[in-house]
Scaffold this active site. Structure first.
Site, PDB file in Angstrom:
ATOM      1  N   ARG A   1      -5.389  60.125-136.833  1.00  0.00           N
ATOM      2  CA  ARG A   1      -6.841  60.172-136.735  1.00  0.00           C
ATOM      3  C   ARG A   1      -7.336  58.990-135.899  1.00  0.00           C
ATOM      4  O   ARG A   1      -6.571  58.074-135.619  1.00  0.00           O
ATOM      5  CB  ARG A   1      -7.470  60.141-138.135  1.00  0.00           C
TER       6      ARG A   1
ATOM      7  N   HIS B   1     -13.512  55.172-153.691  1.00  0.00           N
ATOM      8  CA  HIS B   1     -13.158  56.419-154.342  1.00  0.00           C
ATOM      9  C   HIS B   1     -14.282  56.963-155.217  1.00  0.00           C
ATOM     10  O   HIS B   1     -14.623  58.134-155.089  1.00  0.00           O
ATOM     11  CB  HIS B   1     -11.814  56.404-155.047  1.00  0.00           C
TER      12      HIS B   1
ATOM     13  N   SER C   1     -23.564  74.877-160.035  1.00  0.00           N
ATOM     14  CA  SER C   1     -23.663  75.312-161.426  1.00  0.00           C
ATOM     15  C   SER C   1     -25.042  75.874-161.748  1.00  0.00           C
ATOM     16  O   SER C   1     -25.218  76.544-162.767  1.00  0.00           O
ATOM     17  CB  SER C   1     -23.359  74.153-162.373  1.00  0.00           C
TER      18      SER C   1
ATOM     19  N   TYR D   1     -16.892  60.746-155.040  1.00  0.00           N
ATOM     20  CA  TYR D   1     -17.397  61.606-156.114  1.00  0.00           C
ATOM     21  C   TYR D   1     -18.915  61.557-156.175  1.00  0.00           C
ATOM     22  O   TYR D   1     -19.551  62.535-156.560  1.00  0.00           O
ATOM     23  CB  TYR D   1     -16.759  61.251-157.456  1.00  0.00           C
TER      24      TYR D   1
ATOM     25  N   LYS E   1     -13.738  73.035-163.563  1.00  0.00           N
ATOM     26  CA  LYS E   1     -15.030  73.399-162.979  1.00  0.00           C
ATOM     27  C   LYS E   1     -14.927  74.692-162.181  1.00  0.00           C
ATOM     28  O   LYS E   1     -15.734  75.605-162.337  1.00  0.00           O
ATOM     29  CB  LYS E   1     -15.541  72.276-162.072  1.00  0.00           C
TER      30      LYS E   1
ATOM     31  N   TRP F   1     -15.332  53.740-140.535  1.00  0.00           N
ATOM     32  CA  TRP F   1     -16.335  53.570-141.593  1.00  0.00           C
ATOM     33  C   TRP F   1     -15.731  52.791-142.755  1.00  0.00           C
ATOM     34  O   TRP F   1     -16.436  52.245-143.578  1.00  0.00           O
ATOM     35  CB  TRP F   1     -16.899  54.920-142.050  1.00  0.00           C
TER      36      TRP F   1
ATOM     37  N   SER G   1     -31.198  50.459-151.492  1.00  0.00           N
ATOM     38  CA  SER G   1     -31.912  51.725-151.619  1.00  0.00           C
ATOM     39  C   SER G   1     -31.226  52.647-152.622  1.00  0.00           C
ATOM     40  O   SER G   1     -31.870  53.212-153.507  1.00  0.00           O
ATOM     41  CB  SER G   1     -31.989  52.393-150.244  1.00  0.00           C
ATOM     42  N   SER G   2     -29.897  52.765-152.513  1.00  0.00           N
ATOM     43  CA  SER G   2     -29.155  53.639-153.426  1.00  0.00           C
ATOM     44  C   SER G   2     -29.280  53.164-154.859  1.00  0.00           C
ATOM     45  O   SER G   2     -29.440  53.971-155.775  1.00  0.00           O
ATOM     46  CB  SER G   2     -27.674  53.649-153.072  1.00  0.00           C
TER      47      SER G   2
ATOM     48  N   ASP H   1     -43.428  62.965-163.161  1.00  0.00           N
ATOM     49  CA  ASP H   1     -43.002  62.273-161.943  1.00  0.00           C
ATOM     50  C   ASP H   1     -41.730  61.497-162.287  1.00  0.00           C
ATOM     51  O   ASP H   1     -41.240  61.573-163.408  1.00  0.00           O
ATOM     52  CB  ASP H   1     -44.095  61.313-161.442  1.00  0.00           C
TER      53      ASP H   1
ATOM     54  N   HIS I   1      -4.541  55.482-154.048  1.00  0.00           N
ATOM     55  CA  HIS I   1      -3.969  56.592-153.271  1.00  0.00           C
ATOM     56  C   HIS I   1      -4.459  56.598-151.827  1.00  0.00           C
ATOM     57  O   HIS I   1      -3.942  57.355-151.015  1.00  0.00           O
ATOM     58  CB  HIS I   1      -4.203  57.943-153.965  1.00  0.00           C
ATOM     59  N   HIS I   2      -5.446  55.759-151.509  1.00  0.00           N
ATOM     60  CA  HIS I   2      -5.871  55.654-150.116  1.00  0.00           C
ATOM     61  C   HIS I   2      -4.981  54.702-149.339  1.00  0.00           C
ATOM     62  O   HIS I   2      -5.156  54.544-148.145  1.00  0.00           O
ATOM     63  CB  HIS I   2      -7.317  55.143-150.032  1.00  0.00           C
TER      64      HIS I   2
ATOM     65  N   HIS J   1     -20.477  57.629-136.802  1.00  0.00           N
ATOM     66  CA  HIS J   1     -20.548  59.003-137.336  1.00  0.00           C
ATOM     67  C   HIS J   1     -20.275  58.997-138.843  1.00  0.00           C
ATOM     68  O   HIS J   1     -21.024  59.584-139.623  1.00  0.00           O
ATOM     69  CB  HIS J   1     -19.532  59.906-136.620  1.00  0.00           C
TER      70      HIS J   1
ATOM     71  N   THR K   1     -11.291  68.999-162.286  1.00  0.00           N
ATOM     72  CA  THR K   1     -11.854  69.696-161.131  1.00  0.00           C
ATOM     73  C   THR K   1     -11.510  71.184-161.215  1.00  0.00           C
ATOM     74  O   THR K   1     -12.348  72.052-160.939  1.00  0.00           O
ATOM     75  CB  THR K   1     -11.314  69.093-159.818  1.00  0.00           C
TER      76      THR K   1
ATOM     77  N   GLU L   1     -17.223  56.525-154.652  1.00  0.00           N
ATOM     78  CA  GLU L   1     -18.191  56.953-153.641  1.00  0.00           C
ATOM     79  C   GLU L   1     -17.972  58.414-153.239  1.00  0.00           C
ATOM     80  O   GLU L   1     -18.930  59.170-153.077  1.00  0.00           O
ATOM     81  CB  GLU L   1     -18.088  56.039-152.409  1.00  0.00           C
TER      82      GLU L   1
END
Lengths: 387, 174, 532
Positions: free
Chosen positions: C456, C259, C274, C263, C337, C147, C175-176, C111, C308-309, C82, C334, C261
């Site tokens: 979790r 991290h 925006s 963002y 924004k 994950w 791909s990315s 293009d 922090h993870h 998932h 943040t 990722e």
């Protein structure tokens, strides 16, 4: 278009009432049932500081949210086209932008100060009165007291029937263990943490302790509990199939009770060692009865109560060549485990009679009916002889 | 303006560099660990002799030993705890016995707690510096000679040295 | 921003450009940014439903205490796949799809700069996910280590499908990276005359910064999965203490990717919001420059906060303090924004069509996720939050009501331009309100069970969590069903059912993409527009 705008606005207003009401309701619910819907205050000085910190930041966040969302909803109500608002054309203001950069910085500093102090207090494990080595493995905890000759495993005590919904679940469902860790009140207890296989995390919310147990490395943390009682926690780091079935339970006893408990444990473990050394032969019935019990707690997690295992993950024992033919191989794998798999060396966890019983049980259950009997002496010989 | 091709080349170069950086993090991490004490890693080579002794305080050092789950060896510290002055040379023995029926080679991986104190834990001689081979049924006692660096900050009063014995790659089946 | 269109945009001339290839080959060999954008978006929608179905298995099992439907090992595969499907299959491709469609239109380019690369970068994705999803049917099952696939659970103790998982992640990464390079080159080299850096729409800016983040961290992910592969199959010991490695190092490398990722998955949504807020407030975006600076600061800070993870792995106090302070600092840009969006609405003249409703919901709910993120940054409190449902609540608020709501807002906003047909406002408003209510029933109670101590990634839980889990599961089912309304709305537009959309579509819309006809012709801006 106009119709849509009106309906959207009506909805926006309605939603504001709803959200406001929901928020109030949730706050009340939170206050009324704190431990069920909020972090526990816990029973140590540290856990109460952490709780205080948590609530302080929470309230600061609520205030920020109310101001920001308040302004936004005010604007939604007042500055909508259907109310005849004419758009202003300003698109920046250095002053205000600097202001709302600076204010958050100040708020963050205010948050950081108590957080820093709490953290430094939490990380000072020196000068402890008692040290316990906590070792995680799939999926049980092992406790070894460095100041007493006491060590034992602590595993989930909830019967499998409750998990598979065949029996009524009791109040301590998935929390209770066979033997909790026991520590005395009023003493600084240091925990050294490590793991045998994958990473686990030892968590007792009431002590505000959560620390990873990492294979090959050692971590430490500490607590000092003044209130006797039973406190429950869990493994917090995903550690494989039965991660959810690996509770932590800590029983805090008064100093005198703890000493009495320790003396009793030392005597019990001594007696068990003597019995093990004697390796008294057992009857088939004794072996099968004890074996079924041991299988249920130690083996069924992976190999399943049916002995069929999980294809591709945990091998089945029903009809397996090793379990029906190769007796020495069977003893060896149970006693010494299998490298790089979840199959542990059970010689460390079970007595020779328990090992003999479970091997005998496996060889005669689920239609394996080999009729083989493995005696404690056979197991003891295997342990002596080595792998 | 840079042409598409050269821009793509530069961006690909960044990708390759970052892929390399991922691997460079392995040795960098080791260095970083030793400086900051993450995981309580200690030097894998012998330290110099101590310069002097700090008689004003004592540090309590505990020893732990455990063999890996699939190691049929017993491994225990013969001394469980010592109190020493920083700078004092100390020798402690660990006893290891190969209970398996075959010769095995093992490596001991040390870890010191608290991690930040690890770099003040100086080993002059240690069985963990090299692999240990034991014949079937052999028992041996293995020494560690160490001292605590007198530069150890005052706040550390307890230290734990833990060894974990693993099957060495030579004999490991994995 | 005022624009003057050169001849290419007169409707009559466009008829000449409409001959597009027909049939399957149009899609297989397409190098047209609009077709590839459509492919990405449809792929992502399919993945959203696949990932959602896996989540429904999770929620079904958690509906009541006890094990009812699946084995715990299969449950772990569900949480793992998932997460992977939603992150790499739904959210990231959706943003790439939007970038494909909109970046050339917004900067006045005919293009993407590298159309063939574009074709490849899309078609690699279905292969990658076919491989990943096929592991579900293998013996031993799909990857089950989460994950985040922490070693050694993902190496020594994983099933044999790990090799396929690593291959799939490599393909997703390729791909990315190809997509990101394409976007950077397009933005650097294909801007219309006069489209200077500080005139770029914010969606283009946020995507440019995102693309740089992708290039910086996807190779690191490739590195770490390669180490997992060699540790498992080739006897290396990067993460195995026995061979001198360290399992904690896995987490450091993974989160160095991980991290930035997160963002990558939110910055383009900032760009969409925006674009939408000024349109429906009929007022220019407040603080354009500070928005750009804030986005760049968030991207730079994202490289300094990975620790922090992993506060509970036992870092030195100094490192914990550093990561705590750095993480708290991210709240500043943040916050800027969010304040800027609110200031854009302030004294505007607002209407509340569905894109705006999703954008407003985004601001409120993303801010809730941001504030819980701030709480998570506080190290001592994090010891209690870490690995509980509080974290699950936090990242679903920023990723579902943040990223996914941002994507849905963007789709409704641009759908009339893509299809030439207005979506049904009534249907879309129903979709919005159903989603808003159900998503909060689904995720809000997670805060409470998390704080009360529910870890979790568990298939079964203590009885105290039963009532809220049942509620969350119902919310999950409703949220999933609500998205069928979205599909219906989109399919209607794709089939051309609905009112004809005007070229500008929205009264307050500004920017080059609104200067071209609706539906956007197959070829646009073949003669570059001049931006004044």
């Amino acid at each position: 278009m106009r119709h849509h705008i009106l309906s959207a606005l009506y909805s926006a207003r309605y939603s504001r009432l709803c959200l406001g009401g929901l928020f109030m309701f949730l706050c009340q619910a939170a206050i009324a049932q704190e431990s069920r819907y909020n972090m526990t205050r816990g029973v140590t000085e540290i856990s109460q500081r952490v709780y205080g910190l948590h609530m302080t930041i929470f309230y600061i966040c609520v205030v920020i949210a109310i101001i920001v969302f308040g302004l936004m909803f005010w604007s939604i109500v007042r500055h909508r086209k259907s109310a005849g608002a004419v758009p202003a054309q300003f698109h920046g203001s250095m002053k205000i932008e600097l202001l709302w950069t600076a204010i958050p910085v100040v708020i963050l500093v205010v948050m950081a100060i108590p957080a820093t102090q709490a953290l430094i207090a939490m990380e000072d494990a020196s000068e402890s009165d008692l040290t316990v080595l906590v070792t995680g493995s799939q999926w049980k905890w092992h406790y070894k007291y460095l100041d007493y000759p006491i060590e034992y495993f602590s595993v989930l005590a909830t019967p499998r029937a409750q998990i598979s919904n065949e029996a009524e679940k009791d109040a301590l469902y998935l929390l209770e263990v066979d033997k909790p860790l026991v520590i005395p009140t009023g003493k600084k207890v240091r925990f050294l943490l490590t793991a045998d296989d994958v990473i686990h995390s030892w968590w007792v919310p009431d002590f505000a302790i959560k620390k990873d147990a990492i294979p090959g490395f050692i971590n430490e943390t500490w607590t000092r509990v003044d209130k006797p009682g039973l406190y429950y926690g869990k493994c917090a780091e995903l550690c494989g199939r039965d991660h959810g079935f690996m509770p932590v339970a800590v029983e805090v006893k008064s100093e005198a009770d703890f000493e009495a408990w320790a003396a009793e444990q030392v005597a019990l473990q001594e007696a068990a060692r003597t019995a093990d050394a004697a390796a008294t032969p057992m009857s088939m019935d004794e072996l099968m009865t004890l074996g079924e019990k041991v299988y249920g707690t130690a083996c069924a997690v992976c190999h399943q109560a049916s002995g069929e295992g999980l294809p591709g993950v945990f091998p089945g024992l029903k009809g397996s060549a090793m379990v029906t033919a190769d007796i020495p191989g069977h003893i060896r794998i149970v006693v010494f485990g299998k490298a790089g798999t979840a199959m542990q060396a059970f010689a460390r966890q079970l007595s020779t009679s328990e090992l003999a019983a479970v091997i005998t049980y496996e060889r005669n259950a689920w239609g394996n009916d080999t009729g083989d009997m493995v005696q404690p002496a056979d197991v003891a010989a295997a342990i002596q002889g080595g792998e | 303006m840079t042409s598409n091709a050269s821009l793509v080349r530069r961006l690909l170069l960044v990708c390759v560099a970052m892929f390399g950086f991922g691997f460079a993090m392995v040795p960098l991490y080791d260095v970083f660990c030793r400086i900051t004490g993450i995981n309580g890693k200690t030097e894998g080579v012998a330290a110099a002799q101590p310069a002097g002794v700090d008689l004003s305080r004592e540090v309590s050092v505990e020893f732990l030993a455990r063999s890996d789950a699939d190691m049929p060896w017993t491994f225990v510290p013969l001394t469980e705890r010592v109190r020493i002055h920083p700078g004092d040379l100390q020798i402690v023995e660990f006893e290891v016995a190969n209970r398996s029926g075959e010769a095995l080679v093992a490596t001991a991986v040390p870890s010191v707690s608290p991690g930040e104190a690890a770099r003040y834990f100086k080993k002059i001689e240690c069985f963990c510096f090299e692999e240990q081979a034991l014949a079937a049924g052999e028992t041996r006692s293995m020494p560690v000679q160490f001292y605590i660096d007198p530069a150890l900050p005052e706040r550390f009063r307890n230290m734990t040295l833990s060894y974990r014995l693993y099957k060495s790659a030579h004999t490991a089946s994995r | 921003m005022s624009t003057e269109q050169t001849g290419a945009l007169h409707p009559g001339e466009h008829l000449d450009h409409e001959h597009k290839p027909r049939g399957i080959t149009r899609w297989l060999y397409s190098t047209n940014h609009k077709d590839i954008g459509t492919l990405y978006l449809l792929f992502s929608l399919a993945m959203l439903f696949i990932g959602g179905s896996l989540a429904m298995v999770i929620r079904a099992e958690l509906f009541q205490p006890g094990l009812q439907f699946v084995d715990p090992h299969f449950f772990n595969q569900m949480t793992t796949v998932h997460g992977l499907v939603m992150v790499f299959g739904a959210v990231m491709p959706a943003f790439v799809g939007l970038a494909n469609w909109m970046v050339p239109l917004m900067i006045g380019a005919p293009d993407m700069a590298l159309p063939r690369v574009n074709n490849w970068s899309f078609w690699i994705l279905p292969c990658a996910f076919a491989i990943l999803l096929s592991t579900l049917f293998m013996e031993g099952g799909a990857p089950a280590a989460g994950w985040t696939f922490y070693a050694p659970l993902s190496t020594t103790y994983s099933s044999d499908s790990t090799a396929f998982f690593v291959l799939a992640v490599h393909l997703m990464g390729v791909s990315s990276i190809m997509g990101a390079i394409n976007i950077i080159v397009t933005i650097f080299n294909m801007r219309a005359p006069g489209m200077t850096w500080m005139k770029l729409p914010l969606f283009v800016w946020t995507w440019l910064i995102t693309a740089f983040l992708l290039i910086a961290v996807m190779p690191v992910l490739a590195g770490v999965v390669t180490m997992v592969l060699t540790d498992k199959y080739f006897g290396t010991s990067f993460f195995d203490a026995a061979g001198g490695g360290d399992p904690v190092m896995f987490q450091h490398i993974f989160w160095f990717f991980g991290h930035p990722e997160v963002y990558i998955m939110i910055l383009p949504a900032f760009g969409i919001i925006s674009a939408i807020i000024p349109t429906f407030a009929r007022k220019p975006l407040f603080g354009y420059e500070s928005m750009v600076v804030a986005t760049a600061s968030i991207a730079i800070l994202s490289f300094l906060v990975w620790g922090h993870h992993m506060f509970t792995v036992g870092m030195p106090v100094a490192a914990e303090l550093f990561f705590m302070y750095a993480t708290m600092l991210i709240a500043v840009p943040t916050g800027v924004k969010v304040f800027n969006w609110v200031a854009t609405m302030w004294r505007g003249s607002m209407t509340f069509e569905v894109p705006m409703m999703f954008a407003l919901a985004f601001i409120v709910l993303f801010t809730i996720g941001g504030l819980s993120g701030l709480m998570l940054a506080i190290t001592p409190a994090d010891f209690q939050y870490q690995d509980t449902y509080f974290v699950v609540a936090h990242f679903h608020y920023v990723l579902v009501t943040g990223a996914v709501f941002g994507i849905i807002a963007g789709v409704y906003y641009w759908l009339p331009k893509w299809t030439g047909v207005m979506y049904s406002e009534r249907l879309a408003q129903t979709h919005f309100w159903c989603s808003l209510v159900s998503v909060n029933i689904l995720f809000f109670p997670m805060h409470f069970v998390g704080l009360a101590g529910m870890p979790r990634r568990i298939p079964d839980y203590a009885l105290q969590f039963a009532d809220l889990n049942a509620l969350m599961s119902i919310g999950g089912l409703l949220f999933g069903l609500s998205q069928l309304l979205f599909v219906w709305g989109v399919v209607r537009c794709m089939r051309g059912v609905g009112d004809k959309a005007s070229d500008r579509v929205w009264e307050g819309a500004q920017g080059l993409e609104w200067e071209i006809p609706s539906p956007a012709p197959y070829h646009t801006f073949e003669t570059p527009p001049v931006v004044k």
